[in-house]
Design an enzyme around this catalytic site. Sequence first.
Site, PDB file in Angstrom:
ATOM      1  N   ARG A  92       0.861  -1.192   0.000  1.00 12.68           N
ATOM      2  CA  ARG A  92       0.000   0.000   0.000  1.00 12.68           C
ATOM      3  C   ARG A  92       0.894   1.239   0.000  1.00 12.68           C
ATOM      4  NH1 ARG A  92      -2.491   3.011   4.705  1.00 12.68           N
ATOM      5  NH2 ARG A  92      -3.725   4.563   3.607  1.00 12.68           N
ATOM      6  N   HIS A 102      -2.604  11.053   0.929  1.00 13.16           N
ATOM      7  CA  HIS A 102      -2.029  10.804   2.251  1.00 13.16           C
ATOM      8  C   HIS A 102      -1.377  12.123   2.708  1.00 13.16           C
ATOM      9  CE1 HIS A 102      -0.629   7.329   4.988  1.00 13.16           C
ATOM     10  NE2 HIS A 102      -0.260   8.442   5.592  1.00 13.16           N
ATOM     11  N   GLU A 124      -7.080   8.609   6.455  1.00 14.46           N
ATOM     12  CA  GLU A 124      -7.306   9.214   7.767  1.00 14.46           C
ATOM     13  C   GLU A 124      -7.767  10.672   7.725  1.00 14.46           C
ATOM     14  OE1 GLU A 124      -3.832   8.650  10.166  1.00 14.46           O
ATOM     15  OE2 GLU A 124      -4.042   6.484  10.180  1.00 14.46           O
ATOM     16  N   ASN A 142      -7.077   1.679   9.878  1.00  9.66           N
ATOM     17  CA  ASN A 142      -5.758   1.840  10.485  1.00  9.66           C
ATOM     18  C   ASN A 142      -5.936   1.771  11.992  1.00  9.66           C
ATOM     19  OD1 ASN A 142      -4.952   2.347   7.891  1.00  9.66           O
ATOM     20  ND2 ASN A 142      -4.409   4.500   8.228  1.00  9.66           N
ATOM     21  N   TYR A 172      -3.887   1.631  15.725  1.00  8.72           N
ATOM     22  CA  TYR A 172      -2.648   1.729  16.503  1.00  8.72           C
ATOM     23  C   TYR A 172      -2.867   1.509  17.989  1.00  8.72           C
ATOM     24  CZ  TYR A 172      -0.315   3.362  12.322  1.00  8.72           C
ATOM     25  OH  TYR A 172       0.219   3.421  11.058  1.00  8.72           O
ATOM     26  N   GLU A 200      -3.232  -0.208   8.114  1.00 11.13           N
ATOM     27  CA  GLU A 200      -2.016   0.172   8.850  1.00 11.13           C
ATOM     28  C   GLU A 200      -2.113  -0.397  10.247  1.00 11.13           C
ATOM     29  OE1 GLU A 200      -0.956   4.371   9.045  1.00 11.13           O
ATOM     30  OE2 GLU A 200      -1.581   4.648   6.959  1.00 11.13           O
TER      31      GLU A 200
HETATM   32  C1  BGC Z   1      -0.480   7.632   9.344  1.00 12.35           C
HETATM   33  C2  BGC Z   1       0.972   7.455   8.986  1.00 12.35           C
HETATM   34  C3  BGC Z   1       1.817   7.631  10.228  1.00 12.35           C
HETATM   35  C4  BGC Z   1       1.410   6.591  11.239  1.00 12.35           C
HETATM   36  C5  BGC Z   1       2.198   6.607  12.524  1.00 12.35           C
HETATM   37  C6  BGC Z   1      -0.891   7.015  10.644  1.00 12.35           C
HETATM   38  O1  BGC Z   1      -1.740   7.885  11.309  1.00 12.35           O
HETATM   39  O2  BGC Z   1      -1.294   7.211   8.283  1.00 12.35           O
HETATM   40  O3  BGC Z   1       1.312   8.351   7.978  1.00 12.35           O
HETATM   41  O4  BGC Z   1       3.185   7.567   9.959  1.00 12.35           O
HETATM   42  O5  BGC Z   1       0.067   6.786  11.580  1.00 12.35           O
HETATM   43  O6  BGC Z   1       1.993   7.787  13.230  1.00 12.35           O
END
Ligand code: BGC
Length: 451
Positions: A77, A121, A166, A291, A293, A351
Amino acid sequence: MSERLVPDSFLWGAATSAYQIEGSPLADGAGPSIWHRFCHSPGMVRDGDTGDIACDHYRRFREDVSLMAELGLNAYRFSISWSRILPEGRGRVNDRGLAFYDRLIDALHAHGIRPMVTLYHWDLPAALDDRGGWLNPDVANWFGEYASVVFRAFDDRVPLWATLNEPWVVSDGGYLHGALAPGHRSLFEAPIVSHHLLLAHGTAVEAYRADGRNAVGLVVNLEPKYPASDSPADLAATARADAYMNRHYLDPVFRGAYPEEMADIFGAAWPSFPVADLERIRQSIDFLGVNYYTRSVTRDDPLALPVRAGRVRQARHAHTETDWEVYPDGLYDTLEWVRGRYGALPLYVTENGAAFYDPPAVSNGRVEDPLRVRYYQEHISAVLRALGAGIDVRGYFAWSLLDNFEWSHGYSKRFGIVHVDYETQRRTPKASARYYADVIRSRGAVLAKQG
Ligand code: BGC
């Protein structure tokens, strides 16, 4: 178990974005983007770092594609830089910009790697920012024109298209808090920008239905919000936080309306939007990219404006170098929540990854990053659990293939599964890359064994 769960068609990929890795931002007739301008404005990015060189991927993409193949990735991607294709943001098409992505896409196919291409992006052409950028009501049409150019050029070789990456970050980081380009701080601008982003998404989907033959979707960052207590104040704050970050972008796309909490969050800054816009935003899409995290344990905090919600740090859990709680169950919960609220559309984890305090340099040809290995083990296990629960997850993309330019943090945070020595541009797969390669080779069976 997982061997049966993960179909052959599952995409095992890694993700990057144009400004974060390419370098050579003005090469071959490209116009500057807002990130180029932001980095070259003193004090905006840590240590004065810029994307001028980044990972030099613009010139080294063949080496990077070979590396992906060595790791066994079957998908990649990446994003296209709008101002390489349209240096002024609209009008004149720069063939040399298209030619770069043409070569990249061909190189991927030559290695059996399927491209998933993101159109936006975060790197708006600076020429469009001069006309108001995401605040200008015409921006959705500008984006639609750009999207059409790219669809026509590459749809024969790109099976999966994502319109935006995002939108919440673009609006919150770029127009509300100002840590990201273009660095505005305005309560009144943020909702308008979010709306125009969604309208741009809808316009690009319409353009795709006219010209495209494969699949188009949207990529959002979802952060599940869990209440810190069951007090009415914490529950209401959790609902606001969820509305602001998550439902703000998905409700209009799937249900044609903004969450009711938005007016309470933004007060006088929340405008009323034309019904016709909401109809344009609510287009059927072929997949959703998620995405993921971290999560947030949320409490009422009247001082944390505009949402009036704060995060309660969970000290008992590991945190990454960006101080994000490591919470793999949140990925499962998020996928399940999407299916429950918006229906059973195909999902990709577009992501997932972490910055950790890795050893700063390569030693004996190796970079050991055990915390990242564990992060991937736990999060990919969550994806397999989702598959086991019948959730239609079709692929997983590690963020990121390479250590790269982490926006306002500059190069200080390393998210790569491959280490980049920025002096020599030498790439060294970290232990996490080798681990991910094992997961891919065994189609997840390695994880089942580790239990
Ligand atoms: C984004 C990336 C970023 C990653 C880590 C995501 O929000 O798409 O561009 O590097 O998080 O912060």
